[in-house]
Design a protein around this motif. Sequence first.
Motif, PDB file in Angstrom:
ATOM      1  N   TRP A 449      -0.256   2.134  -4.839  1.00  0.00           N
ATOM      2  CA  TRP A 449       0.154   2.905  -6.003  1.00  0.00           C
ATOM      3  C   TRP A 449       1.202   3.929  -5.552  1.00  0.00           C
ATOM      4  CZ3 TRP A 449      -4.048   4.032  -3.156  1.00  0.00           C
ATOM      5  CH2 TRP A 449      -4.302   5.370  -2.840  1.00  0.00           C
ATOM      6  N   GLY A 450       2.357   3.835  -6.177  1.00  0.00           N
ATOM      7  CA  GLY A 450       3.447   4.714  -5.779  1.00  0.00           C
ATOM      8  C   GLY A 450       3.811   4.489  -4.328  1.00  0.00           C
ATOM      9  N   GLN A 451       3.814   5.545  -3.547  1.00  0.00           N
ATOM     10  CA  GLN A 451       4.135   5.485  -2.120  1.00  0.00           C
ATOM     11  C   GLN A 451       2.883   5.445  -1.250  1.00  0.00           C
ATOM     12  OE1 GLN A 451       7.388   5.130  -1.127  1.00  0.00           O
ATOM     13  NE2 GLN A 451       7.632   4.938  -3.341  1.00  0.00           N
ATOM     14  N   ASN A 452       1.738   5.149  -1.848  1.00  0.00           N
ATOM     15  CA  ASN A 452       0.468   5.136  -1.125  1.00  0.00           C
ATOM     16  C   ASN A 452      -0.093   3.719  -1.061  1.00  0.00           C
ATOM     17  OD1 ASN A 452      -0.080   8.225  -0.978  1.00  0.00           O
ATOM     18  ND2 ASN A 452       0.376   7.835  -3.145  1.00  0.00           N
ATOM     19  N   THR A 453      -0.772   3.438   0.026  1.00  0.00           N
ATOM     20  CA  THR A 453      -1.488   2.177   0.180  1.00  0.00           C
ATOM     21  C   THR A 453      -2.868   2.477   0.739  1.00  0.00           C
ATOM     22  OG1 THR A 453       0.577   1.016   0.663  1.00  0.00           O
ATOM     23  CG2 THR A 453      -1.465  -0.116   1.202  1.00  0.00           C
ATOM     24  N   PHE A 454      -3.887   1.931   0.098  1.00  0.00           N
ATOM     25  CA  PHE A 454      -5.267   2.106   0.554  1.00  0.00           C
ATOM     26  C   PHE A 454      -5.883   0.738   0.781  1.00  0.00           C
ATOM     27  CE2 PHE A 454      -9.813   2.208  -0.507  1.00  0.00           C
ATOM     28  CZ  PHE A 454     -10.268   3.095   0.460  1.00  0.00           C
ATOM     29  N   SER A 455      -6.631   0.594   1.861  1.00  0.00           N
ATOM     30  CA  SER A 455      -7.300  -0.674   2.149  1.00  0.00           C
ATOM     31  C   SER A 455      -8.718  -0.403   2.621  1.00  0.00           C
ATOM     32  CB  SER A 455      -6.543  -1.474   3.214  1.00  0.00           C
ATOM     33  OG  SER A 455      -6.473  -0.760   4.435  1.00  0.00           O
ATOM     34  N   ALA A 456      -9.606  -1.341   2.338  1.00  0.00           N
ATOM     35  CA  ALA A 456     -11.004  -1.226   2.742  1.00  0.00           C
ATOM     36  C   ALA A 456     -11.572  -2.619   2.916  1.00  0.00           C
ATOM     37  CB  ALA A 456     -11.813  -0.444   1.714  1.00  0.00           C
ATOM     38  N   GLY A 457     -12.537  -2.736   3.827  1.00  0.00           N
ATOM     39  CA  GLY A 457     -13.150  -4.034   4.047  1.00  0.00           C
ATOM     40  C   GLY A 457     -14.474  -3.922   4.767  1.00  0.00           C
ATOM     41  N   ALA A 458     -15.230  -5.000   4.717  1.00  0.00           N
ATOM     42  CA  ALA A 458     -16.510  -5.074   5.411  1.00  0.00           C
ATOM     43  C   ALA A 458     -16.680  -6.489   5.965  1.00  0.00           C
ATOM     44  CB  ALA A 458     -17.665  -4.722   4.479  1.00  0.00           C
TER      45      ALA A 458
END
Length: 766
Positions: A449-458
């Motif tokens: 979103w915009g200039q941000n990137t978020f990631s998560a995993g298991a």
Amino acid sequence: MKLKLIYCFIFLLIRFTAFADVIDIKGKVVDAKTNQGLAGATVSIPDLRIAVATNIDGEFTIKSIPTKGKFVVQVQYLSYKTLTQTVDFSSRASLVFALQPSVIETHEVVITGTPITSGSRSNSTSATVVSKEQLLGSSTNLIDALARQVPGVSQITTSQAISKPVIRGLSYNRVVTLNDGVKQQGQQWGDEHGIEMDQYAAGRVEVLRGAASLQYGSDALGGVINVIDPPTPSEGNIAGEFLTNYSTNNGLSNTSVMLSGNQDGFVWRGRGTYQNAYSFNTPAGRYINSGFNQTNASGMFGLNKSWGYSHLNFSYFKDNIGFYDADPGDPLYNNSTSRTIDYPRQDIRHYKVALNNNFLFGSSSLKLDLGYQKNQRRELEENPVPNLFFDMNTYSLDAKYYLPESNGWHPVIGLSSSLSHSINLGEELLIPAYDEYSTGAFVYAKKVWGQNTFSAGARFDYIKNKGKAQNDAEGNPIFTGFDNKFSNVSGALGYTHIFNDVLSFKANAGSAFRAPNPAELGSNGVHEGTSRYEIGDANLSPERSYQADATLEYGSGFVTGSFGIYENYIHNYIYASNTNKEQTVVVDEETGLPRSYDTYRYGQVNANLYGFEGNLTLHPVSFIHFENTFSYTEARNTSFDRPLPLIPAGVLHNTLRFEPKFKGIKDFYFYAGIDNFFKQNRIDPTFETPTDGYTLLNAGVGATFNVGKQPLKLYVSGTNLTNKAYYDALSRLRPGRFSQEDPTYGVYNMGRNITFGVYIPFGTNK
């Protein structure tokens, strides 16, 4: 039956997707300031394994592109900033890529070895890409080449032919090497077991630093080295290369030839490589019987169609490596330049078949990699009959399904599985015959979103190791056997923020795990390659890692660089050590004489590894680059409050590079560099000795000439030009590492070495 079911599944997928809509994409690469076309720019789509070059007007055509789906496109051209962009081909519009003139060419590159292909600035993983051209030079193997290029990467060496990768202080089964989408499996637990891989087969190499266990499972605590084949040429074209070089220090001669083609979507590639070297020279003389020769052959054929691609890769690797079984006080050097390898020596064969697939289903896709490997490792002491002979067969599967994007989220689910079966065929025994089974599954999601990137995993992993019990002729137990089962749940979080065109930030946090390998669980015997007696422990627990890192990256017209910090706490860290100067006496069956060996037992401690790494490049003018890389790792055995063993010394590389423009000559460069390795006295005092710091002087020159329309690249590179006598902290031949009886025993690292090379790329561009 399993293989038949897999092939039927693949066939059905192809049939279901064979009639997908395709188009030919046309476009142009231009200078952003002048709007003039750029001839010879490279446009690639990594997830489709396609690359094309622009014509004299800067125009290009990519044929048979699926009309549905978004793909990351990378555009590169010398002296221009690399452009990475996600393109939705459903618009069917002609593409125009405007490149900005810049001395920074690789500030943004595509990374494919993470769950989702993306540009490096929006990828939270700390990654470095090493190009084909950077792999050329005076290195003696692939890992040696990477250790010279990438901050945070070093190598454990045994002579000149064997290098084990070290990333942020972690090595052995804690670093995954990937080729053709398949984990390289070659009994990598051994000190003197290198990577069975052709240095020149790589189109490029991605080095992922930090825990990557979410996608690759156990063994990826330290990072991943992802070796990527060259992309296939566009339809109706062929591409190839010829390279050869010669090194003065050890007479190392390398020759490699590759040819690939694409006819109506049927793609193929073939390569052959041969290397040969005699004993390497140190300032004190040539280390006895340290020559080697290596033969590599590989090929690929497959389909690039509207439904994606399916490629069958196969390779054969053969390596003969000389060793010197010296006792303390024996001479270490002579002046022989014979290419005949005497005993003792290693004879290594590695066979591999990999089926790589990417099936497209509109806005979703399935990547499926199937692999088979056969690794045969012979250690020959006095005659062609192997004393130690490990024969291992490994079957593997790796699948990742990419679900359609939803509200900015990009979800992925993955499944991996492998089965290894290893037996002993030699006269002597070190580890029991064993079977190792592993399976794992993960979920991962990424949101931009915009200039941000978020990631998560298991991820969930299950691993089973079963070692077979064995007695000697008198009924005495050699191996008691083991049957261990390990499971684990791990997770990871990542975040990136792009402040502007020149500044970005990335951070990661997560957990990982590694199951003990069969050597750590069941060793009991003399390891000839290391001249020590090794004893495993069947009751070892798995390693559990908790790590975090953060990196700040900057890239302007004058300054580019990055600075990262990291910490990795590992519970139940496993390593072998020699405590209380314990020795085991073994009677030689041929001579009947007893011989004492230092005894190394596998045990566990808690460990904390932390440090920093980075690079800084100054560009005062367009043709001058002052490049600097640095890395430092502190590693503590927190259980006994002392340093961990086999940790690299701090290092600072400084290189001044000139790239002036000359009429009629392309890509001319000249560089001079200083490598500063600091003193390493952070050692395990029970069996290690410190090493002094040292400084090495390097230089090189190269250029590309056109013979008619055929480019010809010539280069000369030199390392250790002052012929400095030194011991590297991670050399297994340094004092105190190879013999506890005589701490003065040691072999200097390679002296002055100058390499002369020729590289000729060729092909068509229809």
